[in-house]
Design a protein around this motif. Structure first.
Motif, PDB file in Angstrom:
ATOM      1  N   TYR A 190      51.386  49.624  57.261  1.00  0.00           N
ATOM      2  CA  TYR A 190      50.331  48.775  58.005  1.00  0.00           C
ATOM      3  C   TYR A 190      49.125  48.698  57.215  1.00  0.00           C
ATOM      4  N   LEU A 191      48.665  49.118  56.300  1.00  0.00           N
ATOM      5  CA  LEU A 191      47.343  48.942  55.468  1.00  0.00           C
ATOM      6  C   LEU A 191      47.430  47.713  54.880  1.00  0.00           C
ATOM      7  N   SER A 192      46.116  46.948  54.813  1.00  0.00           N
ATOM      8  CA  SER A 192      46.160  45.932  54.202  1.00  0.00           C
ATOM      9  C   SER A 192      46.107  46.238  52.751  1.00  0.00           C
ATOM     10  N   THR A 193      46.845  45.188  52.010  1.00  0.00           N
ATOM     11  CA  THR A 193      46.907  45.506  50.369  1.00  0.00           C
ATOM     12  C   THR A 193      45.728  45.149  49.591  1.00  0.00           C
ATOM     13  N   ALA A 194      44.637  44.756  50.411  1.00  0.00           N
ATOM     14  CA  ALA A 194      43.200  44.234  49.588  1.00  0.00           C
ATOM     15  C   ALA A 194      42.471  45.487  49.041  1.00  0.00           C
ATOM     16  N   LYS A 195      42.052  45.504  48.057  1.00  0.00           N
ATOM     17  CA  LYS A 195      41.324  46.467  47.217  1.00  0.00           C
ATOM     18  C   LYS A 195      40.032  46.415  48.023  1.00  0.00           C
ATOM     19  N   SER A 196      39.162  47.615  48.136  1.00  0.00           N
ATOM     20  CA  SER A 196      38.007  47.720  48.724  1.00  0.00           C
ATOM     21  C   SER A 196      36.992  46.905  47.723  1.00  0.00           C
ATOM     22  N   PRO A 197      35.687  46.599  48.380  1.00  0.00           N
ATOM     23  CA  PRO A 197      34.731  45.708  47.576  1.00  0.00           C
ATOM     24  C   PRO A 197      34.311  46.337  46.371  1.00  0.00           C
ATOM     25  N   GLN A 198      34.125  47.715  46.411  1.00  0.00           N
ATOM     26  CA  GLN A 198      33.792  48.558  45.207  1.00  0.00           C
ATOM     27  C   GLN A 198      34.862  48.165  43.956  1.00  0.00           C
ATOM     28  N   MET A 199      35.965  48.240  44.199  1.00  0.00           N
ATOM     29  CA  MET A 199      37.162  48.142  43.231  1.00  0.00           C
ATOM     30  C   MET A 199      37.328  46.531  42.919  1.00  0.00           C
ATOM     31  N   MET A 200      37.083  45.634  43.743  1.00  0.00           N
ATOM     32  CA  MET A 200      37.194  44.253  43.674  1.00  0.00           C
ATOM     33  C   MET A 200      36.108  43.955  42.427  1.00  0.00           C
ATOM     34  N   THR A 208      27.321  44.149  45.694  1.00  0.00           N
ATOM     35  CA  THR A 208      28.649  44.334  46.255  1.00  0.00           C
ATOM     36  C   THR A 208      29.038  43.404  47.378  1.00  0.00           C
ATOM     37  N   ASP A 209      27.888  42.625  47.818  1.00  0.00           N
ATOM     38  CA  ASP A 209      28.286  41.568  48.764  1.00  0.00           C
ATOM     39  C   ASP A 209      29.122  40.503  48.018  1.00  0.00           C
ATOM     40  N   PHE A 210      29.074  40.306  46.952  1.00  0.00           N
ATOM     41  CA  PHE A 210      29.850  39.284  46.165  1.00  0.00           C
ATOM     42  C   PHE A 210      31.391  39.443  46.580  1.00  0.00           C
ATOM     43  N   SER A 211      31.567  41.019  46.190  1.00  0.00           N
ATOM     44  CA  SER A 211      33.059  41.500  46.113  1.00  0.00           C
ATOM     45  C   SER A 211      33.512  41.611  47.470  1.00  0.00           C
ATOM     46  N   ALA A 212      32.636  41.917  48.390  1.00  0.00           N
ATOM     47  CA  ALA A 212      33.029  42.127  49.666  1.00  0.00           C
ATOM     48  C   ALA A 212      33.382  40.833  50.346  1.00  0.00           C
ATOM     49  N   ASP A 213      32.937  39.574  49.850  1.00  0.00           N
ATOM     50  CA  ASP A 213      33.516  37.982  50.075  1.00  0.00           C
ATOM     51  C   ASP A 213      34.829  38.105  49.709  1.00  0.00           C
ATOM     52  N   VAL A 232      27.476  33.031  44.191  1.00  0.00           N
ATOM     53  CA  VAL A 232      26.624  33.753  44.914  1.00  0.00           C
ATOM     54  C   VAL A 232      27.268  34.179  46.152  1.00  0.00           C
ATOM     55  N   GLY A 233      26.886  35.297  46.608  1.00  0.00           N
ATOM     56  CA  GLY A 233      27.596  35.818  47.833  1.00  0.00           C
ATOM     57  C   GLY A 233      27.481  35.067  48.979  1.00  0.00           C
ATOM     58  N   SER A 234      28.254  35.057  50.114  1.00  0.00           N
ATOM     59  CA  SER A 234      27.905  34.236  51.365  1.00  0.00           C
ATOM     60  C   SER A 234      27.035  35.119  52.287  1.00  0.00           C
ATOM     61  N   GLY A 235      26.903  36.429  52.240  1.00  0.00           N
ATOM     62  CA  GLY A 235      26.044  37.201  53.209  1.00  0.00           C
ATOM     63  C   GLY A 235      26.937  37.936  54.121  1.00  0.00           C
ATOM     64  N   GLY A 236      28.192  37.343  54.242  1.00  0.00           N
ATOM     65  CA  GLY A 236      29.215  38.162  54.904  1.00  0.00           C
ATOM     66  C   GLY A 236      29.398  39.410  54.729  1.00  0.00           C
ATOM     67  N   GLY A 237      29.156  39.732  53.343  1.00  0.00           N
ATOM     68  CA  GLY A 237      29.396  41.246  52.817  1.00  0.00           C
ATOM     69  C   GLY A 237      28.565  42.314  53.409  1.00  0.00           C
ATOM     70  N   LEU A 238      27.132  41.879  53.869  1.00  0.00           N
ATOM     71  CA  LEU A 238      26.497  42.518  54.609  1.00  0.00           C
ATOM     72  C   LEU A 238      26.983  43.287  55.825  1.00  0.00           C
ATOM     73  N   LEU A 239      27.892  42.671  56.513  1.00  0.00           N
ATOM     74  CA  LEU A 239      28.678  43.078  57.533  1.00  0.00           C
ATOM     75  C   LEU A 239      29.374  44.500  57.433  1.00  0.00           C
ATOM     76  N   PHE A 240      29.712  44.628  56.210  1.00  0.00           N
ATOM     77  CA  PHE A 240      30.357  45.823  55.658  1.00  0.00           C
ATOM     78  C   PHE A 240      29.494  47.040  55.949  1.00  0.00           C
ATOM     79  N   GLY A 241      28.223  46.901  56.081  1.00  0.00           N
ATOM     80  CA  GLY A 241      27.472  48.082  56.137  1.00  0.00           C
ATOM     81  C   GLY A 241      27.473  48.883  57.591  1.00  0.00           C
ATOM     82  N   THR A 242      27.987  48.211  58.497  1.00  0.00           N
ATOM     83  CA  THR A 242      28.007  48.901  60.020  1.00  0.00           C
ATOM     84  C   THR A 242      29.616  48.548  60.462  1.00  0.00           C
ATOM     85  N   THR A 243      29.553  49.215  61.223  1.00  0.00           N
ATOM     86  CA  THR A 243      31.127  49.376  62.102  1.00  0.00           C
ATOM     87  C   THR A 243      31.369  48.338  62.757  1.00  0.00           C
TER      88      THR A 243
END
Length: 612
Positions: free
Chosen positions: A401-411, A344-349, A493-504
């Motif tokens: 006020y919510l972002s219109t972007a889908k969550s990584p799961q739905m992306m 899911t890191d990929f779609s998190a990007d 490939v994913g950037s690795g930035g999606g790992l940041l989604f795991g924590t607040t």
């Protein structure tokens, strides 16, 4: 120049479905950007275990808490030194003494003191250890005939009221009540619900099963009335939607005005599920459906796993934290029968870039003095379904006020059903997309009617970390014995930035890196957050963005001092409520706000292992 969005109560033109579904057209643009835009994001080296991470109490960063004075108490005849702020239960645990309890949980801010299982002799009188504070010279006995009679008596009565359908119960094997019955050899009595006319009459006054929620199932017959769920809903999430009703034999857990879970303002965050000691509150299970599909192989089976899953799956399998590598989890998924395994890191990007460029778009409109009514400032993240559900039920005026972007799961679901299906020459309906998520609410998110592609669901099934472990156990798969395997790449490939989604705080930081680099042409350093004074669990920061010469944003920075972007992070819905209250009152001003429903972000989700 300082940018601050105002949080007014603007009318919302249209439905939430249109708002969230509007992220579909920009998906193609995000895919193009992904091919051109490389993000250098450091991955998290490690993530803290969910039950040892707390953001609800403690001193501010960098400030050493003053140590409380010590007192000496006598535990079973031995002197023990402990903090004067400790309870008898905490002092006993520190000394290695075991006192059984069902209402106390380490993640809860307080012990309800309702189960009365932890009664011990304090200076000759029976007292509940979980709520009795220690005192100098106190004498405590934890193993006397009276203490043992109380333990056995309480457990015997609880067992007489319990259905004991352990062979089919979701919590079997991970049930604290079941463990205590076995440990103390509690005798079996006739079931009161079957023998007592009074119990039968009271039981018929309320509905025992509540299946109204998209994510959580409530079985009141299994409830032991410990009050943990009530404390979690009130003390951790500040939602106050679940409580104990009635008295005596009529005592039962329920929702305000005796409504169903879905009719109440419950957002199915799952924190009640994660602390329930029995099988009264459970996630809506789909692992058996997934296992059936894997066994019959009628469709191409694909799976995606969230970053927080790889951290906790080993714990649920009975292994030490860190004993299972990500590659071993991927190998186990392949052995279970999945044809493709995605990160899911990929779609998190993709979500990162969508949210980042959407923020730029809103900032531009705001600076030009032409903000759109349905795209106001400040912008809130929208990847947490628990937070989105709270906005829908409690703050509908905040929907624009919510972002219109889908969550990584739905992306990921959109990418698979719209693009990857063509790559493998399959129709969307010939592919089964399974998500493994740390959050029980993700099941309800995937059920939303607008998340479809060519008539097929974007995500067909969602299972939690706990459910994935059940699939592995059912198939006899031992993760620690497997060789590493690599994730499949849906488009790259994913950037690795999606790992940041795991924590607040990770979602915001990852999206801001996109914004910062797009405006300045340079990578952004690590964001340094500060705790908001008097508000534990809420952090804020100011990011100074200096546009490069010739950049479109340069016209908004004529002095060259840069643009100050005010950001905030709230972890836990109780903290989100505090933040919203302050923003509406005008005492807090931000441009970009991240909200996670769980105290530590996704890693603290309701679908993670139930550590105690």
């Amino acid at each position: 120049m300082v940018l601050h969005g105002s949080l007014g109560c603007l009318p919302f033109p249209g439905s939430l479905s249109r708002l969230l579904a509007s992220s579909v057209p920009p998906l193609t643009r995000a895919l193009d950007l992904f091919a051109l835009h490389k993000l250098g994001l450091p991955a998290f080296a490690s993530l803290a275990r969910r039950h040892t991470t707390s953001n609800f109490s403690g001193s501010a960063a960098g400030v050493q808490a003053k140590e409380a004075p010590q007192v000496t108490v006598e535990l079973n005849g031995k002197p023990v030194q402990t903090s004067c702020t400790s309870t008898v239960l905490e002092a006993a645990k520190k000394s290695g003494l075991y006192i059984p309890t069902l209402c106390k949980h380490p993640r809860l801010p307080k012990a309800p003191g309702t189960c009365r299982l932890c009664l011990v002799e304090v200076d000759g009188r029976m007292r509940p250890a979980c709520v009795t504070p220690v005192a100098e010279g106190m004498k405590v006995q934890t193993d006397t005939p009276e203490v043992r009679r109380n333990i056995t008596g309480v457990l015997t009565l609880l067992r007489a009221n319990h259905p004991e359908d352990c062979m089919t119960c979701t919590a079997s094997g991970n049930c604290e009540f079941q463990d205590l019955i076995r440990t103390y050899k509690v005798p079996r009595l006739p079931k009161l619900l079957q023998r007592s006319p009074d119990y039968i009459e009271h039981h018929e006054a309320w509905q025992a099963q509540d299946n109204s929620s998209l994510a959580i199932h409530l079985d009141k017959d299994k409830c032991i009335k410990c009050g943990r769920c009530v404390t979690a809903c009130e003390g951790i999430q500040d939602m106050n939607v679940i409580g104990l009703f009635g008295r005596g034999r009529d005592r039962h857990v329920g929702f305000l005005d005796e409504t169903t879970m879905e009719e109440a303002k419950c957002i199915a965050c799952g924190q009640c599920v994660s602390v329930c000691p029995v099988g009264a509150l459970t996630e809506r299970e789909e692992w058996r459906d997934v296992l059936d599909l894997l066994q019959h192989k009628k469709k191409v089976m694909l799976v995606q796993t969230a970053p927080a899953v790889r951290v906790a799956i080993g714990e649920e399998m009975g292994l030490a934290p860190g004993a299972v590598q990500t590659g071993q989890m991927v190998a186990a998924l392949r052995r279970a029968g999945f044809n493709y395994v995605f990160d899911t890191d990929f779609s998190a990007d993709l979500t990162i870039m969508e949210e980042g460029y959407e923020l730029l778009h809103r900032l531009t409109a705001h600076l030009d003095g032409k903000p759109a009514a349905d795209e106001p400032m400040p912008m809130f993240t929208s990847c947490c379904p628990g937070w989105v559900a709270m906005v829908e039920k409690s703050y509908p005026d905040l929907i624009p006020y919510l972002s219109t972007a889908k969550s990584p799961q739905m992306m990921m679901g959109s990418v698979i059903k719209n693009f990857f299906a063509d790559e493998v020459q399959k129709k969307p309906e010939e592919i089964t997309m399974v998500s493994v998520m740390p959050c029980v609410r993700k099941q309800g998110e995937a059920d939303r009617e607008w998340y479809t592609s060519a008539g097929a669901r974007d995500v067909d099934h969602v299972i939690t970390t706990v459910e994935l472990a059940k699939i592995f156990q059912d198939r006899g798969i031992k993760l620690e014995e497997l060789e590493d395997s690599e994730f499949d790449d849906p488009l790259g490939v994913g950037s690795g930035g999606g790992l940041l989604f795991g924590t607040t705080g990770g979602v915001m930081e990852a999206a801001l890196r996109t914004v910062y680099e797009a405006v300045t042409g340079a990578p952004m350093g690590r964001v340094v957050f500060e705790e908001v004074r008097g508000m534990d669990g809420i952090k804020e920061a100011t990011i100074n963005i200096k546009p490069t010469e010739g950049a479109a944003f340069k016209k908004y920075d004529p002095t060259g001092e840069g643009l100050n972007l005010r950001i905030a992070v709230a972890n836990g819905l109780g903290n989100a409520k505090k933040l919203i209250t302050n923003m509406k009152a005008g005492t807090a001003h931000y441009d970009f706000v991240e909200v996670m429903a769980f105290p530590a972000g996704c890693i603290g989700g309701g679908g993670q292992p139930r550590s105690t």
